[in-house]
Motif scaffolding. Structure first.
Motif, mmCIF file in Angstrom:
data_model
loop_
_atom_site.group_PDB
_atom_site.id
_atom_site.type_symbol
_atom_site.label_atom_id
_atom_site.label_comp_id
_atom_site.label_asym_id
_atom_site.label_seq_id
_atom_site.Cartn_x
_atom_site.Cartn_y
_atom_site.Cartn_z
ATOM 1 N N SER A 135 -69.754 29.020 44.941
ATOM 2 C CA SER A 135 -69.718 29.629 43.613
ATOM 3 C C SER A 135 -70.430 28.793 42.561
ATOM 4 C CB SER A 135 -68.262 29.856 43.184
ATOM 5 O OG SER A 135 -67.617 30.708 44.112
ATOM 6 N N LEU B 37 -57.477 30.958 41.594
ATOM 7 C CA LEU B 37 -57.813 32.082 42.472
ATOM 8 C C LEU B 37 -58.689 33.088 41.739
ATOM 9 C CD1 LEU B 37 -54.281 32.682 44.047
ATOM 10 C CD2 LEU B 37 -56.053 31.041 44.724
ATOM 11 N N ASP B 38 -59.543 33.771 42.500
ATOM 12 C CA ASP B 38 -60.382 34.816 41.921
ATOM 13 C C ASP B 38 -59.617 36.140 41.890
ATOM 14 O OD1 ASP B 38 -60.496 35.904 44.513
ATOM 15 O OD2 ASP B 38 -62.555 35.258 44.872
ATOM 16 N N GLU B 39 -60.317 37.197 41.513
ATOM 17 C CA GLU B 39 -59.676 38.515 41.362
ATOM 18 C C GLU B 39 -59.133 39.063 42.676
ATOM 19 O OE1 GLU B 39 -64.057 38.947 41.996
ATOM 20 O OE2 GLU B 39 -62.872 37.860 40.529
ATOM 21 N N GLU B 40 -59.625 38.556 43.803
ATOM 22 C CA GLU B 40 -59.154 39.016 45.111
ATOM 23 C C GLU B 40 -58.078 38.099 45.694
ATOM 24 O OE1 GLU B 40 -62.765 39.245 47.341
ATOM 25 O OE2 GLU B 40 -63.565 40.861 46.105
ATOM 26 N N GLY B 41 -57.652 37.102 44.896
ATOM 27 C CA GLY B 41 -56.632 36.170 45.367
ATOM 28 C C GLY B 41 -57.168 35.094 46.287
ATOM 29 N N GLN B 42 -58.501 34.940 46.333
ATOM 30 C CA GLN B 42 -59.124 33.916 47.157
ATOM 31 C C GLN B 42 -59.318 32.633 46.341
ATOM 32 O OE1 GLN B 42 -59.768 34.448 50.534
ATOM 33 N NE2 GLN B 42 -58.572 36.258 50.010
ATOM 34 N N MET C 92 -64.812 38.257 35.728
ATOM 35 C CA MET C 92 -64.092 37.749 36.872
ATOM 36 C C MET C 92 -62.757 37.190 36.400
ATOM 37 S SD MET C 92 -65.224 34.373 39.070
ATOM 38 C CE MET C 92 -65.496 33.387 37.623
#
Length: 161
Positions: A91, A49-54, A1
């Motif tokens: 998470s 942020l995570d890989e999806e920009g969230q 991630m």
């Protein structure tokens, strides 16, 4: 991630203020509060942020990571980089803490050019303390505030022989 650190925005601050953790971690819940929102936006807070920009979590450094009542007690006398962090409630408890904490440490090391760290954690948060210990933190002191015992933990660079 893959994670990424970025500036705290109004949208991220608003999301953080709505996070709700399950007991006993509900100690970390906050209500939408203009003072806390102002701190998130104007002090040394960063969004993770995570890989999806969230929004996945946040961290803060310096005095934002300290509990003021412990300053005169000497809990923060040593010149270390104080930091705090929080992970999105959905998470937590999924084995992602080590990666998250490692990312935060490498990010703040780069931003602040420091290698010695201190954090403050509620003593009941055994899950977090286990993680911090695994990554080389050790307990230094403890103090009580608002009916909760807190401990400070430090991590120093490993010195060669």
């Amino acid at each position: 991630m893959p994670l990424r650190i970025t500036t705290m925005t109004e949208s991220f601050a608003d999301q953080i203020m709505l996070w709700n953790y399950e007991p006993p971690y509900d100690f970390y819940n906050s209500e939408p509060d203009e003072e806390f929102r102002k701190e998130l936006l104007e002090c040394s807070y960063y969004a993770i942020l995570d890989e999806e920009g969230q929004l996945f979590g946040f961290c803060c450094t310096g005095s934002s990571a300290q509990i003021p009542i412990a300053i005169p007690l000497g809990a923060y006398d040593e010149d270390l980089l104080d930091f705090g962090l929080g992970m999105k409630p959905e998470s937590t408890g999924q084995g992602r803490g080590k990666e998250f904490l490692s990312f935060v440490l490498s990010s703040i090391a780069e931003i602040h050019n420091r290698t010695s760290y201190r954090l403050t954690v509620a003593k009941f948060n055994e899950r977090a303390i286990r993680l911090y210990t695994q990554l080389g933190f050790s307990e230094v002191t403890s103090f009580d505030y608002g009916g909760t015992t807190f401990i400070t933990m430090i991590k120093m660079p490993v010195s060669g022989l």
